[in-house]
Design a protein around this motif. Structure first.
Motif, PDB file in Angstrom:
ATOM      1  N   GLY A   7      -4.935   0.758   8.541  1.00  0.00           N
ATOM      2  CA  GLY A   7      -6.467   0.798   8.680  1.00  0.00           C
ATOM      3  C   GLY A   7      -7.026   1.797   7.630  1.00  0.00           C
ATOM      4  N   GLU A   8      -8.323   1.933   7.620  1.00  0.00           N
ATOM      5  CA  GLU A   8      -8.933   2.876   6.690  1.00  0.00           C
ATOM      6  C   GLU A   8      -8.211   4.192   6.172  1.00  0.00           C
ATOM      7  OE1 GLU A   8     -12.061   3.564   3.968  1.00  0.00           O
ATOM      8  OE2 GLU A   8     -11.810   1.943   5.117  1.00  0.00           O
ATOM      9  N   ASN A   9      -7.449   4.603   7.013  1.00  0.00           N
ATOM     10  CA  ASN A   9      -7.096   6.148   6.934  1.00  0.00           C
ATOM     11  C   ASN A   9      -5.935   6.130   5.909  1.00  0.00           C
ATOM     12  OD1 ASN A   9      -9.020   7.452   8.512  1.00  0.00           O
ATOM     13  ND2 ASN A   9      -7.772   7.215  10.406  1.00  0.00           N
ATOM     14  N   GLU A  10      -5.251   4.482   5.793  1.00  0.00           N
ATOM     15  CA  GLU A  10      -3.930   4.428   5.031  1.00  0.00           C
ATOM     16  C   GLU A  10      -4.134   4.048   3.604  1.00  0.00           C
ATOM     17  OE1 GLU A  10      -2.842   4.833   9.046  1.00  0.00           O
ATOM     18  OE2 GLU A  10      -4.045   3.191   8.276  1.00  0.00           O
ATOM     19  N   PHE A  11      -5.441   3.853   3.264  1.00  0.00           N
ATOM     20  CA  PHE A  11      -5.899   3.388   2.062  1.00  0.00           C
ATOM     21  C   PHE A  11      -5.226   3.970   0.732  1.00  0.00           C
ATOM     22  CE2 PHE A  11      -8.538   3.808  -1.876  1.00  0.00           C
ATOM     23  CZ  PHE A  11      -8.504   2.461  -2.525  1.00  0.00           C
ATOM     24  N   ASP A  12      -5.254   5.465   0.960  1.00  0.00           N
ATOM     25  CA  ASP A  12      -4.714   6.086  -0.238  1.00  0.00           C
ATOM     26  C   ASP A  12      -3.071   6.013  -0.290  1.00  0.00           C
ATOM     27  OD1 ASP A  12      -7.111   7.295  -1.040  1.00  0.00           O
ATOM     28  OD2 ASP A  12      -7.082   9.077   0.081  1.00  0.00           O
ATOM     29  N   LYS A  13      -2.486   5.961   0.798  1.00  0.00           N
ATOM     30  CA  LYS A  13      -1.043   5.315   0.635  1.00  0.00           C
ATOM     31  C   LYS A  13      -1.011   4.109  -0.038  1.00  0.00           C
ATOM     32  CE  LYS A  13       0.557   8.445   4.699  1.00  0.00           C
ATOM     33  NZ  LYS A  13      -0.778   8.821   5.118  1.00  0.00           N
ATOM     34  N   PHE A  14      -1.527   3.164   0.385  1.00  0.00           N
ATOM     35  CA  PHE A  14      -1.482   1.886   0.023  1.00  0.00           C
ATOM     36  C   PHE A  14      -1.850   1.789  -1.629  1.00  0.00           C
ATOM     37  CE2 PHE A  14      -2.291  -2.686  -0.486  1.00  0.00           C
ATOM     38  CZ  PHE A  14      -1.496  -3.239   0.537  1.00  0.00           C
ATOM     39  N   TYR A  15      -2.836   2.527  -2.055  1.00  0.00           N
ATOM     40  CA  TYR A  15      -3.258   2.467  -3.324  1.00  0.00           C
ATOM     41  C   TYR A  15      -2.289   3.235  -4.304  1.00  0.00           C
ATOM     42  CZ  TYR A  15      -6.242   3.556  -7.609  1.00  0.00           C
ATOM     43  OH  TYR A  15      -6.578   3.608  -8.847  1.00  0.00           O
ATOM     44  N   ASP A  16      -1.765   4.453  -3.655  1.00  0.00           N
ATOM     45  CA  ASP A  16      -0.580   5.068  -4.507  1.00  0.00           C
ATOM     46  C   ASP A  16       0.596   4.198  -4.713  1.00  0.00           C
ATOM     47  OD1 ASP A  16      -2.270   7.367  -4.742  1.00  0.00           O
ATOM     48  OD2 ASP A  16      -1.220   8.534  -2.983  1.00  0.00           O
ATOM     49  N   LEU A  17       1.061   3.643  -3.716  1.00  0.00           N
ATOM     50  CA  LEU A  17       2.235   2.722  -3.660  1.00  0.00           C
ATOM     51  C   LEU A  17       1.933   1.552  -4.859  1.00  0.00           C
ATOM     52  CD1 LEU A  17       5.098   1.633  -2.750  1.00  0.00           C
ATOM     53  CD2 LEU A  17       3.981   0.413  -0.945  1.00  0.00           C
ATOM     54  N   TYR A  18       0.676   1.072  -4.601  1.00  0.00           N
ATOM     55  CA  TYR A  18       0.439  -0.093  -5.763  1.00  0.00           C
ATOM     56  C   TYR A  18       0.385   0.531  -7.211  1.00  0.00           C
ATOM     57  CZ  TYR A  18      -3.062  -2.245  -8.756  1.00  0.00           C
ATOM     58  OH  TYR A  18      -3.944  -2.711  -9.827  1.00  0.00           O
ATOM     59  N   LEU A  19       0.033   1.856  -7.492  1.00  0.00           N
ATOM     60  CA  LEU A  19      -0.142   2.295  -9.044  1.00  0.00           C
ATOM     61  C   LEU A  19       1.410   2.483  -9.192  1.00  0.00           C
ATOM     62  CD1 LEU A  19      -2.571   5.225  -8.584  1.00  0.00           C
ATOM     63  CD2 LEU A  19      -2.970   2.732  -9.799  1.00  0.00           C
ATOM     64  N   TYR A  20       2.227   2.916  -8.402  1.00  0.00           N
ATOM     65  CA  TYR A  20       3.807   3.357  -8.892  1.00  0.00           C
ATOM     66  C   TYR A  20       4.315   2.068  -9.118  1.00  0.00           C
ATOM     67  CZ  TYR A  20       8.205   5.563  -9.150  1.00  0.00           C
ATOM     68  OH  TYR A  20       9.270   5.902  -9.771  1.00  0.00           O
ATOM     69  N   SER A  21       4.042   0.867  -8.033  1.00  0.00           N
ATOM     70  CA  SER A  21       5.120  -0.164  -8.169  1.00  0.00           C
ATOM     71  C   SER A  21       4.696  -1.082  -9.301  1.00  0.00           C
ATOM     72  CB  SER A  21       4.618  -0.850  -6.686  1.00  0.00           C
ATOM     73  OG  SER A  21       5.109  -0.187  -5.515  1.00  0.00           O
ATOM     74  N   PHE A  22       3.445  -0.985  -9.621  1.00  0.00           N
ATOM     75  CA  PHE A  22       3.095  -2.078 -10.733  1.00  0.00           C
ATOM     76  C   PHE A  22       2.538  -1.435 -12.006  1.00  0.00           C
ATOM     77  CE2 PHE A  22       1.813  -4.274  -6.845  1.00  0.00           C
ATOM     78  CZ  PHE A  22       2.469  -5.554  -6.965  1.00  0.00           C
ATOM     79  N   ASN A  23       3.140   0.068 -12.132  1.00  0.00           N
ATOM     80  CA  ASN A  23       3.120   0.952 -13.368  1.00  0.00           C
ATOM     81  C   ASN A  23       1.746   0.763 -13.796  1.00  0.00           C
ATOM     82  OD1 ASN A  23       3.959   2.502 -15.354  1.00  0.00           O
ATOM     83  ND2 ASN A  23       4.350   0.889 -16.697  1.00  0.00           N
ATOM     84  N   ARG A  24       0.684   1.121 -13.041  1.00  0.00           N
ATOM     85  CA  ARG A  24      -0.772   1.215 -13.186  1.00  0.00           C
ATOM     86  C   ARG A  24      -1.150   2.561 -13.347  1.00  0.00           C
ATOM     87  NH1 ARG A  24       0.292  -3.399 -13.850  1.00  0.00           N
ATOM     88  NH2 ARG A  24      -0.763  -5.374 -12.875  1.00  0.00           N
ATOM     89  N   GLN A  25      -2.137   2.605 -14.337  1.00  0.00           N
ATOM     90  CA  GLN A  25      -2.865   3.937 -14.389  1.00  0.00           C
ATOM     91  C   GLN A  25      -3.888   4.167 -13.537  1.00  0.00           C
ATOM     92  OE1 GLN A  25      -1.566   6.538 -16.422  1.00  0.00           O
ATOM     93  NE2 GLN A  25       0.175   5.309 -16.564  1.00  0.00           N
ATOM     94  N   ASP A  26      -4.277   5.218 -12.750  1.00  0.00           N
ATOM     95  CA  ASP A  26      -5.384   5.362 -11.968  1.00  0.00           C
ATOM     96  C   ASP A  26      -6.638   5.473 -12.796  1.00  0.00           C
ATOM     97  OD1 ASP A  26      -6.852   5.886  -9.726  1.00  0.00           O
ATOM     98  OD2 ASP A  26      -6.482   8.000  -9.696  1.00  0.00           O
ATOM     99  N   SER A  27      -7.913   5.053 -12.341  1.00  0.00           N
ATOM    100  CA  SER A  27      -9.143   5.121 -12.967  1.00  0.00           C
ATOM    101  C   SER A  27     -10.131   5.219 -11.802  1.00  0.00           C
ATOM    102  CB  SER A  27      -9.121   4.225 -14.056  1.00  0.00           C
ATOM    103  OG  SER A  27      -9.390   2.815 -13.518  1.00  0.00           O
ATOM    104  N   SER A  28     -11.330   5.584 -12.128  1.00  0.00           N
ATOM    105  CA  SER A  28     -12.370   5.341 -10.936  1.00  0.00           C
ATOM    106  C   SER A  28     -12.521   3.878 -10.853  1.00  0.00           C
ATOM    107  CB  SER A  28     -13.647   6.247 -11.322  1.00  0.00           C
ATOM    108  OG  SER A  28     -13.828   5.652 -12.657  1.00  0.00           O
ATOM    109  N   GLN A  29     -12.806   3.050 -11.679  1.00  0.00           N
ATOM    110  CA  GLN A  29     -13.046   1.593 -11.607  1.00  0.00           C
ATOM    111  C   GLN A  29     -11.863   0.943 -10.890  1.00  0.00           C
ATOM    112  OE1 GLN A  29     -12.638  -1.098 -14.889  1.00  0.00           O
ATOM    113  NE2 GLN A  29     -14.203  -2.413 -14.211  1.00  0.00           N
ATOM    114  N   ARG A  30     -10.759   1.311 -11.270  1.00  0.00           N
ATOM    115  CA  ARG A  30      -9.343   0.420 -10.802  1.00  0.00           C
ATOM    116  C   ARG A  30      -9.465   0.774  -9.291  1.00  0.00           C
ATOM    117  NH1 ARG A  30      -4.921   0.479 -14.062  1.00  0.00           N
ATOM    118  NH2 ARG A  30      -5.253  -1.795 -14.425  1.00  0.00           N
ATOM    119  N   LYS A  31      -9.730   2.064  -8.831  1.00  0.00           N
ATOM    120  CA  LYS A  31      -9.706   2.462  -7.503  1.00  0.00           C
ATOM    121  C   LYS A  31     -10.736   1.956  -6.692  1.00  0.00           C
ATOM    122  CE  LYS A  31      -8.866   6.346  -4.507  1.00  0.00           C
ATOM    123  NZ  LYS A  31      -8.411   7.961  -4.330  1.00  0.00           N
TER     124      LYS A  31
END
Length: 387
Positions: A7-31
């Protein structure tokens, strides 16, 4: 409701796993762009303690397959944390997503594979290829100036509705029917892209290309022409960048790119590359509404092997006056046998059944194989979008 749906509350966990799994750098646009996809998708995940262990997107789309619209869910961002890897989490989520697709009357699924072998385990098969055309600046052909029409250059965020309609009108080989949110998402994700619009003397749009550049390379992302004038105008537009860039690259969704139209094919590097895979989720619906290529077919029994139990049957197919009659015929002797992956290739027009039989992936009565092969389209599918 599926217990693996997030659900909506799990977005941050999903996004954090995405950044780590695909070696992406966080940015306001990417998020922001990732959140757009999350909000329009079915997001699946398995928790590993307080963190997300595995996740994937199942993104609802609609595709146009030779004039027939089918629901299609695109699988994206399949990922597992390294400490949770090897426990079958991603595979479990994939099976759950496919089951939910069937319940929600989704007929097809596409994905971009990190491993073709891995996704074949889930019934997916390669059906989309791209041709990459690469040419050095000094080898660009000479193009005469057009005597009619003109080109307008705009930012990607300013593309008009008539361009979007042109895409839809020329998208009938299995590509995505882009909805408003998907267009908006693409324009946000690729905010640095630009577009060139070709118009005739009556100010009617007759073609467009979407492009971008990286360092010394000019990349054409998408190119549609209605007529030779459009092709001439846009080709001349590209060539006018000859003094700015050292290399020009066009990745065409057409795997049968016509190199013979080039002045000197030797000056161009043409590479056909595997692109994305497809899966028939609901075979019965796909065949019942399929754009059949024959008006009649005597009854054929064909056995389909699939991990999805609703597809895993012997089927009876006959066609009378262009009307398809398909039924479950378990217990009947099959005229031919094949896997869902092999059938996907044939039904998408990627490779015909006769060719597949030559390679031993279809077994049975050769005359029946030939008859069934004629039912399916022969033009290979094309897909521009990526997810």
């Amino acid at each position: 409701m599926n217990k693996y749906l997030l659900g909506e509350n799990e977005f941050d966990k999903f996004y954090d796993l995405y950044l780590y799994s695909f070696n992406r750098q966080d940015s306001s646009q990417r998020k922001r762009v990732f959140k757009e996809r999350y909000d329009h998708s079915l997001s699946y995940g398995i928790m590993n303690g307080s963190k997300l262990g595995s996740g994937l997107f199942s993104i609802p789309f609609e595709v146009n397959f030779h004039g027939v619209d089918y629901k299609m869910n695109g699988i994206g961002d399949v990922m597992s944390a390294p400490e949770f890897g090897g426990q079958g989490g991603a595979g479990k989520l994939m099976n759950e997503a496919l089951f939910d697709m069937y319940k929600n009357h989704v007929t097809l699924s596409y994905l971009a594979p990190f491993s073709f072998g891995y996704y074949r385990r889930f019934g997916f098969e390669q059906v989309f290829d791209h041709t990459q055309v690469e040419i050095k600046s000094e080898s660009l052909p000479r193009i005469k100036n057009a005597e009619h029409g003109y080109v307008e250059r705009i930012s990607i965020k300013d593309i008009p509705d008539e361009l979007k309609k042109m895409y839809l009108d020329h998208n009938d080989l299995g590509g995505v029917n882009r909805s408003k949110w998907w267009w908006d998402h693409m324009l946000d994700k690729h905010s640095d892209y630009q577009a060139a619009l070709a118009y005739d003397d009556d100010d009617v749009l007759i073609g467009y290309l979407i492009y971008y550049n990286q360092d010394q390379t000019f990349y054409i992302h998408e190119w549609i022409n209605l007529n030779p004038l459009s092709r001439q105008l846009l080709a001349k537009f590209v060539i006018k960048h000859q003094s700015i860039f050292s290399k020009f690259v066009y990745e065409s969704p057409n795997p049968d790119f016509k190199s013979d139209i080039l002045d000197d094919p030797y000056t161009t590097n043409l590479t056909v590359t595997p692109y994305m895979m497809a899966r028939i989720v609901n075979l019965e619906d796909f065949l019942q509404r399929y754009p059949i290529q024959v008006n009649s077919l005597e009854k054929i029994y064909f056995r389909v092997k699939d991990t999805l139990e609703w597809n895993d049957h012997t089927w009876a197919l006959e066609i009378n006056d262009g009307k398809v009659k398909l039924s479950d015929a378990d217990g009947e002797g099959a005229d031919l046998e094949l896997t869902i992956q092999t059938l996907t290739k044939a039904m998408f027009g990627y490779r015909n059944l006769n060719s597949l039989a030559d390679y031993g992936t279809v077994k049975g009565d050769l005359s029946k194989i030939n008859s069934l092969s004629k039912v399916f389209v022969s033009e290979r599918p094309q897909l521009i979008d990526y997810f």
